[in-house]
Design a protein around this motif. Structure first.
Motif, PDB file in Angstrom:
ATOM      1  N   LEU A  51      62.972 -65.028 100.987  1.00  0.00           N
ATOM      2  CA  LEU A  51      63.713 -65.900 100.085  1.00  0.00           C
ATOM      3  C   LEU A  51      64.950 -66.467 100.767  1.00  0.00           C
ATOM      4  O   LEU A  51      65.243 -67.667 100.647  1.00  0.00           O
ATOM      5  CB  LEU A  51      64.097 -65.119  98.828  1.00  0.00           C
ATOM      6  CG  LEU A  51      64.740 -65.914  97.704  1.00  0.00           C
ATOM      7  CD1 LEU A  51      63.813 -67.017  97.234  1.00  0.00           C
ATOM      8  CD2 LEU A  51      65.085 -64.981  96.543  1.00  0.00           C
ATOM      9  N   TYR A  52      65.674 -65.625 101.468  1.00  0.00           N
ATOM     10  CA  TYR A  52      66.859 -66.108 102.173  1.00  0.00           C
ATOM     11  C   TYR A  52      66.482 -67.191 103.188  1.00  0.00           C
ATOM     12  O   TYR A  52      67.181 -68.207 103.327  1.00  0.00           O
ATOM     13  CB  TYR A  52      67.549 -64.945 102.878  1.00  0.00           C
ATOM     14  CG  TYR A  52      68.853 -65.330 103.545  1.00  0.00           C
ATOM     15  CD1 TYR A  52      70.046 -65.292 102.847  1.00  0.00           C
ATOM     16  CD2 TYR A  52      68.880 -65.743 104.878  1.00  0.00           C
ATOM     17  CE1 TYR A  52      71.246 -65.650 103.447  1.00  0.00           C
ATOM     18  CE2 TYR A  52      70.071 -66.106 105.491  1.00  0.00           C
ATOM     19  CZ  TYR A  52      71.245 -66.057 104.771  1.00  0.00           C
ATOM     20  OH  TYR A  52      72.423 -66.430 105.380  1.00  0.00           O
ATOM     21  N   GLY A  53      65.381 -66.976 103.898  1.00  0.00           N
ATOM     22  CA  GLY A  53      64.938 -67.988 104.850  1.00  0.00           C
ATOM     23  C   GLY A  53      64.545 -69.286 104.169  1.00  0.00           C
ATOM     24  O   GLY A  53      64.870 -70.381 104.642  1.00  0.00           O
ATOM     25  N   TYR A  54      63.842 -69.182 103.036  1.00  0.00           N
ATOM     26  CA  TYR A  54      63.370 -70.378 102.351  1.00  0.00           C
ATOM     27  C   TYR A  54      64.507 -71.208 101.772  1.00  0.00           C
ATOM     28  O   TYR A  54      64.425 -72.438 101.725  1.00  0.00           O
ATOM     29  CB  TYR A  54      62.403 -69.994 101.226  1.00  0.00           C
ATOM     30  CG  TYR A  54      61.119 -69.347 101.705  1.00  0.00           C
ATOM     31  CD1 TYR A  54      60.592 -69.636 102.966  1.00  0.00           C
ATOM     32  CD2 TYR A  54      60.433 -68.439 100.906  1.00  0.00           C
ATOM     33  CE1 TYR A  54      59.431 -69.037 103.412  1.00  0.00           C
ATOM     34  CE2 TYR A  54      59.263 -67.836 101.348  1.00  0.00           C
ATOM     35  CZ  TYR A  54      58.771 -68.139 102.601  1.00  0.00           C
ATOM     36  OH  TYR A  54      57.613 -67.538 103.028  1.00  0.00           O
ATOM     37  N   VAL A  55      65.580 -70.566 101.284  1.00  0.00           N
ATOM     38  CA  VAL A  55      66.679 -71.319 100.670  1.00  0.00           C
ATOM     39  C   VAL A  55      67.787 -71.625 101.669  1.00  0.00           C
ATOM     40  O   VAL A  55      68.829 -72.161 101.285  1.00  0.00           O
ATOM     41  CB  VAL A  55      67.272 -70.562  99.449  1.00  0.00           C
ATOM     42  CG1 VAL A  55      66.206 -70.257  98.424  1.00  0.00           C
ATOM     43  CG2 VAL A  55      67.988 -69.292  99.888  1.00  0.00           C
ATOM     44  N   GLY A 273      55.749 -67.848 111.833  1.00  0.00           N
ATOM     45  CA  GLY A 273      54.833 -68.306 110.798  1.00  0.00           C
ATOM     46  C   GLY A 273      55.372 -68.166 109.392  1.00  0.00           C
ATOM     47  O   GLY A 273      55.283 -69.092 108.582  1.00  0.00           O
ATOM     48  N   SER A 274      55.956 -67.015 109.084  1.00  0.00           N
ATOM     49  CA  SER A 274      56.301 -66.735 107.693  1.00  0.00           C
ATOM     50  C   SER A 274      57.662 -67.268 107.274  1.00  0.00           C
ATOM     51  O   SER A 274      57.894 -67.477 106.079  1.00  0.00           O
ATOM     52  CB  SER A 274      56.256 -65.222 107.446  1.00  0.00           C
ATOM     53  OG  SER A 274      57.137 -64.549 108.318  1.00  0.00           O
ATOM     54  N   THR A 275      58.561 -67.481 108.210  1.00  0.00           N
ATOM     55  CA  THR A 275      59.914 -67.927 107.850  1.00  0.00           C
ATOM     56  C   THR A 275      60.261 -69.287 108.448  1.00  0.00           C
ATOM     57  O   THR A 275      60.721 -70.185 107.743  1.00  0.00           O
ATOM     58  CB  THR A 275      60.954 -66.891 108.303  1.00  0.00           C
ATOM     59  OG1 THR A 275      60.670 -65.639 107.696  1.00  0.00           O
ATOM     60  CG2 THR A 275      62.355 -67.322 107.891  1.00  0.00           C
ATOM     61  N   PHE A 276      60.044 -69.453 109.755  1.00  0.00           N
ATOM     62  CA  PHE A 276      60.498 -70.686 110.394  1.00  0.00           C
ATOM     63  C   PHE A 276      59.714 -71.909 109.973  1.00  0.00           C
ATOM     64  O   PHE A 276      60.286 -73.000 109.802  1.00  0.00           O
ATOM     65  CB  PHE A 276      60.447 -70.547 111.920  1.00  0.00           C
ATOM     66  CG  PHE A 276      60.676 -71.856 112.641  1.00  0.00           C
ATOM     67  CD1 PHE A 276      61.928 -72.420 112.688  1.00  0.00           C
ATOM     68  CD2 PHE A 276      59.616 -72.533 113.225  1.00  0.00           C
ATOM     69  CE1 PHE A 276      62.142 -73.630 113.322  1.00  0.00           C
ATOM     70  CE2 PHE A 276      59.812 -73.737 113.863  1.00  0.00           C
ATOM     71  CZ  PHE A 276      61.077 -74.294 113.919  1.00  0.00           C
ATOM     72  N   LEU A 281      58.988 -77.545 108.510  1.00  0.00           N
ATOM     73  CA  LEU A 281      58.307 -78.620 107.789  1.00  0.00           C
ATOM     74  C   LEU A 281      59.279 -79.446 106.957  1.00  0.00           C
ATOM     75  O   LEU A 281      59.126 -80.670 106.830  1.00  0.00           O
ATOM     76  CB  LEU A 281      57.217 -78.034 106.885  1.00  0.00           C
ATOM     77  CG  LEU A 281      56.014 -77.404 107.599  1.00  0.00           C
ATOM     78  CD1 LEU A 281      55.076 -76.748 106.584  1.00  0.00           C
ATOM     79  CD2 LEU A 281      55.257 -78.437 108.421  1.00  0.00           C
ATOM     80  N   VAL A 282      60.298 -78.788 106.405  1.00  0.00           N
ATOM     81  CA  VAL A 282      61.265 -79.499 105.567  1.00  0.00           C
ATOM     82  C   VAL A 282      62.338 -80.186 106.408  1.00  0.00           C
ATOM     83  O   VAL A 282      62.613 -81.381 106.235  1.00  0.00           O
ATOM     84  CB  VAL A 282      61.913 -78.525 104.553  1.00  0.00           C
ATOM     85  CG1 VAL A 282      63.061 -79.209 103.812  1.00  0.00           C
ATOM     86  CG2 VAL A 282      60.876 -78.010 103.570  1.00  0.00           C
ATOM     87  N   SER A 283      62.955 -79.440 107.313  1.00  0.00           N
ATOM     88  CA  SER A 283      64.122 -79.953 108.045  1.00  0.00           C
ATOM     89  C   SER A 283      63.753 -80.854 109.214  1.00  0.00           C
ATOM     90  O   SER A 283      64.432 -81.856 109.459  1.00  0.00           O
ATOM     91  CB  SER A 283      64.975 -78.783 108.551  1.00  0.00           C
ATOM     92  OG  SER A 283      65.469 -78.025 107.488  1.00  0.00           O
ATOM     93  N   GLY A 397      64.161 -61.237 113.358  1.00  0.00           N
ATOM     94  CA  GLY A 397      65.285 -61.878 112.707  1.00  0.00           C
ATOM     95  C   GLY A 397      65.857 -63.032 113.500  1.00  0.00           C
ATOM     96  O   GLY A 397      66.425 -63.970 112.933  1.00  0.00           O
ATOM     97  N   THR A 398      65.701 -62.989 114.807  1.00  0.00           N
ATOM     98  CA  THR A 398      66.214 -64.071 115.644  1.00  0.00           C
ATOM     99  C   THR A 398      65.259 -65.258 115.716  1.00  0.00           C
ATOM    100  O   THR A 398      65.655 -66.337 116.177  1.00  0.00           O
ATOM    101  CB  THR A 398      66.455 -63.559 117.075  1.00  0.00           C
ATOM    102  OG1 THR A 398      65.229 -63.029 117.591  1.00  0.00           O
ATOM    103  CG2 THR A 398      67.514 -62.475 117.096  1.00  0.00           C
ATOM    104  N   ALA A 399      63.998 -65.084 115.287  1.00  0.00           N
ATOM    105  CA  ALA A 399      62.989 -66.125 115.478  1.00  0.00           C
ATOM    106  C   ALA A 399      63.358 -67.463 114.836  1.00  0.00           C
ATOM    107  O   ALA A 399      63.277 -68.509 115.507  1.00  0.00           O
ATOM    108  CB  ALA A 399      61.635 -65.637 114.969  1.00  0.00           C
TER     109      ALA A 399
END
Length: 448
Positions: A51-55, A273-276, A281-283, A397-399
């Motif tokens: 969630l933190y990554g997505y927002v 894959g799961s966070t970046f 795709l958005v940024s 976490g650094t990815a």
């Protein structure tokens, strides 16, 4: 004459039992309860991290305002990475509790701590309200969350490995990554619903808080699932003397190194894959937020749905082979997947996303099955947690930060692939050495 793991076993390891071989027989129903409670407890941990990554693109200007949006995003992602830095400390502490006083006590505390920290983010003041105090509070909450999370997933993998019967270790081991990635999927769905229902202005001012507040009832569910665990400490030999960390470092340095190297391969590929990718795709590719969140949820759930099958496959053909398939798959398909995403068609971008995430179903099931087997009862929680958390600090976490930085510095939208390829190579080397080390152990235990 000794062979395989016996030859490589360090001094003082005589009589060590592989995970799941301590002699107490559990009924299938008890094993399923352990696996379910272990897996569902990890859900809240990764719900928060995802969630933190997505927002992050939303809250970056709220907590780190500035004229450069990329700099604000990097600051938020640096806080994301910072929460991982303290995870090894949490792994050491809760590993000590779990190995010395019992798995149950450690796992009950971690799930509560993670849930409270997650919910707290939803009530933090922004920079416009509290000034510099806002980012300070954000850092403190993320550090606390990282500390509790340090004892969670390694502990869950440990108790499942200890409960699973011979020949079925991978299918039960799959519950841990199913929980972690289920957390990613639920987080993506939560932010997808909120972003779809609310106007952009509402989402950017207060709507982003809602998914964090949803974490509180999720925590309650996870807590009661953990309370229903059978006596998970009855069948293990808890360490009564010394500090588990010292024992692990002194007697099992090779196991720690191998488990950490495998974890680097797992975490580096998985977090891209799961966070970046949702950020990417958005940024970077400027796809609309709401569809991206839903695609992320769908793709992650698809990978989760595959895990029971890859677990059974690992029990049949060998856990090492399944781990190799996952690592090689990430290394081979990630670059062409980035090319698909850059065409400008959201459907093709989703296809590229699927191609990357399928590999997670192979690699994570294998890694969460293999890692606890490297350590004996008295240091298994500590060893598994420490190796997992160190690898997360190095490559997990650094990815998102490293991948975003690579794109910014090179202006090459495919440059994050080189990070994935490097971590996969490290993981493949770990698998090659680990296979030799555990050969006799697996043969004696009737597993591959």
């Amino acid at each position: 004459m000794t062979t395989g793991n016996e030859a490589a076993a360090p001094a003082g390891s005589e009589g060590r039992r592989p995970a799941g071989d301590s002699g107490t027989v559990r009924t299938p129903a008890q094993v399923r309860r352990v696996a379910l409670a272990g897996g569902i407890g990890t859900l809240i941990e990764y719900y928060d991290y995802a969630l933190y990554g997505y927002v992050s693109t939303i809250i970056a200007p709220l907590f780190f305002p500035g004229s450069d949006p990329v700099a604000s995003l990097l600051a938020v992602l640096a806080v994301f990475a910072l929460s991982y830095v303290v995870r090894p400390l949490g792994g050491i502490f809760f590993g000590w509790v779990g190995d010395r006083y019992g798995r149950r006590q450690a796992l009950m505390v971690t799930v509560i701590g993670i849930g409270v920290a997650n919910t707290a983010i939803g009530v933090l003041p922004t920079y416009a309200v509290a000034g510099v105090l806002a980012p300070v509070l954000l850092v403190l909450v993320r550090v606390a969350q990282g500390f509790f999370a340090g004892g969670e997933v390694g502990g869950a993998a440990t108790v499942i490995a200890e409960a699973a019967p011979r020949g079925k270790r991978a299918r039960y081991g799959a519950f841990t990554p199913m929980g972690t990635n289920g957390g990613f999927a639920i987080a993506s769905a939560a932010i997808g619903i909120v972003s779809g229902v609310l106007a952009t202005q509402q989402l950017n001012t207060w709507g982003w808080r809602i998914p964090f507040l949803i974490g509180l009832p999720l925590t309650v569910v996870c807590y009661f699932a953990r309370r229903m665990l059978p006596d998970i400490d009855q069948k293990v030999s808890l360490g009564k003397h010394g500090f588990p960390l010292v024992t692990a470092l002194k007697s099992y340095p090779g196991s720690l190194l191998q488990a950490t190297a495998l974890g680097v391969g797992v975490q580096g590929a998985a977090y891209i894959g799961s966070t970046f990718i949702s950020i990417y795709l958005v940024s970077n590719l400027h796809y609309p937020k709401s569809p991206v969140y839903w695609i992320t949820a769908g793709v992650t759930l698809f990978a989760v749905a595959l895990m029971p099958f890859t677990g059974r496959l690992a029990d049949r053909i060998g856990t090492f082979k399944v781990a190799t398939i996952g690592l090689a798959g990430y290394a081979i398909v990630t670059y062409p997947a980035f090319l698909l995403m850059d065409i400008g068609n959201l459907g093709l971008a989703a296809l590229g996303y699927v191609a990357i995430m399928v590999n997670m179903a192979f690699l994570q099931v294998a890694s969460f099955t293999l890692t606890p087997r490297l350590f004996p009862d008295e240091v298994r929680y500590t060893g598994t947690a420490l190796a997992t958390n160190i690898s997360v600090v190095i490559a997990g976490g650094t990815a998102p930060y490293v991948a975003t930085w690579l794109v910014q510095q090179t202006h090459d939208l495919r440059s994050p692939y080189y990070f994935v390829a490097t971590t996969c190579l490290i993981g493949l080397i770990a698998i090659a050495t680990m296979r030799k080390r555990l050969a006799s152990d697996f043969a004696a235990a009737g597993a591959r």
